[in-house]
Design a protein around this motif. Sequence first.
Motif, PDB file in Angstrom:
ATOM      1  N   GLU A  98       0.768  -1.080  -0.353  1.00  0.00           N
ATOM      2  CA  GLU A  98       0.093  -0.211  -0.041  1.00  0.00           C
ATOM      3  C   GLU A  98       1.323   1.400   0.100  1.00  0.00           C
ATOM      4  N   PRO A  99       0.510   2.213  -0.062  1.00  0.00           N
ATOM      5  CA  PRO A  99       1.065   3.609  -0.430  1.00  0.00           C
ATOM      6  C   PRO A  99       1.408   3.701   1.382  1.00  0.00           C
ATOM      7  N   PRO A 100       2.578   4.285   0.734  1.00  0.00           N
ATOM      8  CA  PRO A 100       2.914   5.239   2.399  1.00  0.00           C
ATOM      9  C   PRO A 100       2.244   5.573   3.061  1.00  0.00           C
ATOM     10  N   LEU A 101       1.517   6.692   2.591  1.00  0.00           N
ATOM     11  CA  LEU A 101       0.586   7.702   3.639  1.00  0.00           C
ATOM     12  C   LEU A 101      -0.592   6.783   4.539  1.00  0.00           C
ATOM     13  N   SER A 102      -0.761   6.073   3.599  1.00  0.00           N
ATOM     14  CA  SER A 102      -1.812   4.883   3.873  1.00  0.00           C
ATOM     15  C   SER A 102      -1.585   4.108   4.915  1.00  0.00           C
ATOM     16  N   TYR A 103      -0.385   3.480   5.016  1.00  0.00           N
ATOM     17  CA  TYR A 103       0.384   2.691   5.334  1.00  0.00           C
ATOM     18  C   TYR A 103       0.840   3.578   7.420  1.00  0.00           C
ATOM     19  N   LEU A 104       0.943   4.883   6.918  1.00  0.00           N
ATOM     20  CA  LEU A 104       1.078   5.509   8.296  1.00  0.00           C
ATOM     21  C   LEU A 104      -0.770   5.914   8.610  1.00  0.00           C
ATOM     22  N   THR A 105      -1.589   5.911   8.035  1.00  0.00           N
ATOM     23  CA  THR A 105      -2.700   5.568   9.136  1.00  0.00           C
ATOM     24  C   THR A 105      -2.900   3.916   9.968  1.00  0.00           C
ATOM     25  N   ARG A 106      -2.556   3.615   8.938  1.00  0.00           N
ATOM     26  CA  ARG A 106      -2.546   2.381   9.661  1.00  0.00           C
ATOM     27  C   ARG A 106      -1.594   1.446  10.370  1.00  0.00           C
ATOM     28  N   TRP A 107      -0.706   2.040  10.973  1.00  0.00           N
ATOM     29  CA  TRP A 107       0.225   2.235  11.963  1.00  0.00           C
ATOM     30  C   TRP A 107      -0.591   3.244  13.229  1.00  0.00           C
ATOM     31  N   ARG A 108      -0.847   3.965  12.632  1.00  0.00           N
ATOM     32  CA  ARG A 108      -2.423   5.099  13.853  1.00  0.00           C
ATOM     33  C   ARG A 108      -2.454   4.783  14.489  1.00  0.00           C
ATOM     34  N   MET A 109      -3.949   3.940  13.666  1.00  0.00           N
ATOM     35  CA  MET A 109      -4.469   2.688  13.988  1.00  0.00           C
ATOM     36  C   MET A 109      -4.417   1.663  15.794  1.00  0.00           C
ATOM     37  N   LEU A 110      -3.319   1.199  14.768  1.00  0.00           N
ATOM     38  CA  LEU A 110      -2.986  -0.033  15.594  1.00  0.00           C
ATOM     39  C   LEU A 110      -2.523   0.219  16.566  1.00  0.00           C
ATOM     40  N   THR A 111      -1.430   1.694  16.456  1.00  0.00           N
ATOM     41  CA  THR A 111      -1.497   2.231  18.132  1.00  0.00           C
ATOM     42  C   THR A 111      -2.791   2.577  19.159  1.00  0.00           C
ATOM     43  N   ALA A 112      -3.034   3.413  18.423  1.00  0.00           N
ATOM     44  CA  ALA A 112      -4.384   3.124  19.245  1.00  0.00           C
ATOM     45  C   ALA A 112      -4.557   2.278  19.801  1.00  0.00           C
ATOM     46  N   ALA A 113      -5.148   1.873  18.738  1.00  0.00           N
ATOM     47  CA  ALA A 113      -5.865  -0.008  19.763  1.00  0.00           C
ATOM     48  C   ALA A 113      -5.313   0.071  20.389  1.00  0.00           C
ATOM     49  N   ARG A 114      -3.803  -0.355  20.626  1.00  0.00           N
ATOM     50  CA  ARG A 114      -3.114  -1.264  21.848  1.00  0.00           C
ATOM     51  C   ARG A 114      -3.347   0.245  23.114  1.00  0.00           C
ATOM     52  N   LEU A 115      -3.106   1.437  22.696  1.00  0.00           N
ATOM     53  CA  LEU A 115      -2.918   2.444  24.095  1.00  0.00           C
ATOM     54  C   LEU A 115      -4.990   2.297  24.509  1.00  0.00           C
ATOM     55  N   LEU A 116      -5.422   1.719  23.854  1.00  0.00           N
ATOM     56  CA  LEU A 116      -7.175   1.567  24.445  1.00  0.00           C
ATOM     57  C   LEU A 116      -6.804   0.527  24.894  1.00  0.00           C
ATOM     58  N   ARG A 117      -6.433  -0.614  24.641  1.00  0.00           N
ATOM     59  CA  ARG A 117      -6.306  -2.443  25.646  1.00  0.00           C
ATOM     60  C   ARG A 117      -5.502  -2.320  26.842  1.00  0.00           C
ATOM     61  N   GLU A 118      -4.673  -1.249  26.205  1.00  0.00           N
ATOM     62  CA  GLU A 118      -3.279  -1.452  27.671  1.00  0.00           C
ATOM     63  C   GLU A 118      -3.074  -0.157  28.286  1.00  0.00           C
ATOM     64  N   THR A 119      -3.756   0.907  28.418  1.00  0.00           N
ATOM     65  CA  THR A 119      -3.344   2.193  29.057  1.00  0.00           C
ATOM     66  C   THR A 119      -5.084   2.513  29.419  1.00  0.00           C
ATOM     67  N   ASP A 120      -4.883   3.427  30.333  1.00  0.00           N
ATOM     68  CA  ASP A 120      -6.588   4.442  30.985  1.00  0.00           C
ATOM     69  C   ASP A 120      -6.357   6.227  29.903  1.00  0.00           C
ATOM     70  N   THR A 121      -4.919   6.175  29.230  1.00  0.00           N
ATOM     71  CA  THR A 121      -4.276   7.802  27.950  1.00  0.00           C
ATOM     72  C   THR A 121      -5.712   7.577  28.004  1.00  0.00           C
ATOM     73  N   PRO A 122      -6.603   8.775  28.407  1.00  0.00           N
ATOM     74  CA  PRO A 122      -7.401  10.014  27.803  1.00  0.00           C
ATOM     75  C   PRO A 122      -7.771   9.651  26.284  1.00  0.00           C
ATOM     76  N   LEU A 123      -8.651  10.195  26.008  1.00  0.00           N
ATOM     77  CA  LEU A 123      -8.926   9.594  24.629  1.00  0.00           C
ATOM     78  C   LEU A 123      -7.896  11.081  23.872  1.00  0.00           C
ATOM     79  N   ALA A 124      -8.786  12.625  24.878  1.00  0.00           N
ATOM     80  CA  ALA A 124      -8.117  13.853  23.776  1.00  0.00           C
ATOM     81  C   ALA A 124      -6.041  13.486  23.659  1.00  0.00           C
ATOM     82  N   SER A 125      -6.071  13.009  24.555  1.00  0.00           N
ATOM     83  CA  SER A 125      -3.965  12.911  24.856  1.00  0.00           C
ATOM     84  C   SER A 125      -3.733  11.919  23.704  1.00  0.00           C
ATOM     85  N   LEU A 126      -4.916  10.731  23.727  1.00  0.00           N
ATOM     86  CA  LEU A 126      -4.082   9.883  23.140  1.00  0.00           C
ATOM     87  C   LEU A 126      -4.386   9.731  20.956  1.00  0.00           C
ATOM     88  N   ALA A 127      -5.446  10.910  20.922  1.00  0.00           N
ATOM     89  CA  ALA A 127      -5.502  11.121  20.169  1.00  0.00           C
ATOM     90  C   ALA A 127      -4.365  12.507  19.048  1.00  0.00           C
TER      91      ALA A 127
END
Length: 303
Positions: A236-265
Motif C-alpha cells: 500500500e502507499p506510504p501514507l495509507s500505511y501511516l494511517t494503518r499504523w496510527r490505528m494499530l497504535t491507538a488500539a493498543r493504547l486503548l487496550r493497555e492504558t487509561d490514557t484520555p482520548l484527547a491525549s491518545l488522539a
Amino acid sequence: MDILSEAITAIRTGNPASGMFVRHAPWGRRYPVVPGAGFHVVLQGSCWSVPPQGEPLALGVGDVLFMPRGAVHDLVDSPDSAVTETARPGEPRVLTGAGPRTVLLCGAYELGRQRSHPMLDELPEFIHLPARPGRHPALRSVVELLAAEVAEPRPGTDAAIPGLLDTLLLYVLRAWFEEQADAAGWAGAFADPAVAAVLRAVHESPERAWTVPELAAAAGVSRATLARRFAVTVGEPPLSYLTRWRMLTAARLLRETDTPLASLARRVGYQSEFAFAKAFKREYGLAPGQYRRAEEKPAVIAV
C-alpha cells in the motif's frame, strides 16, 4: 526502531498459552480456529499435520509448525488415523497406550481480534520450519529452554514461560522472513533500505504530519521510487500505511492504558478527539470508548 517487534507488540493481547502433550499411537487431535496464532513443536516421536485442504505434512523431532491466523487443522500419528479428540481447556495432557510415543509442545498467542498487521496478513496459513542441522540455532535454543520449563516447572517458571513464548514468536517470524528475503512482500521490506527507513520513521513518530516528500527524503530516494518500492513490498502507499499504523497504535493504547482520548488522539497524529474517533470507528467499527470496554473481556484459548 525494530519494526518486527513493534508490529507484534501492536497486535498482541492477553497472555500466551502453552502446554506439553503426550500421545501414544494411534491418536488424532483436532485444533479449532483460535483468536490469534498457534504453534506446535515436536519434542519426541513424529506426527502429521492435516489441513482442511491440501496434503498432510510430516513433522519430525524439532520441527516447528506455526499458524499465523490460528487455522483449523488436525494432528495425527498417521494420515490413516481417526481424529478422536478436540483441543479444549482442561483436557488430559498425557494419554498412555502401547503404540509409539509422541511428545508435543503446543501453544497459542492472542492477537487483535478485529485488525491485524499486514505483515502477518500476508503469511501463509501454515509455516513449517524443519529442524535441520545448523538451521536457525537461536530458534532451536529457545525451543529447548521452553520445553525444559514446561516439562519440569521450577521456581521462576511462571515468569520464564511468557517471556520464552514471546521470544519464540519473534524467532519463528524472523526465521521465516530471513528465508524469504529475496521475495516480494514484507520480507523484501525488511531488506530494502529505503522502505525500512520509511517504516522506522513512521513507527518512531506516528504523530507527525508526514508528507510523501518528507518520507522520500528520509528514505534518500525520489517520491516515484519510494511509491513503487513501498507498494511492491508493503502492499500500500506510504501514507495509507501511516494511517494503518496510527490505528494499530491507538488500539493498543486503548487496550493497555487509561490514557484520555484527547491525549491518545494527539499521540497518533490527530489534533482533535472528534477527528480521531471518526477515523477509529471507520477502521474498527466501534468508537474508541466502546472498543476499550470491549477489549476488557479476554478471549479463552485452548492449546
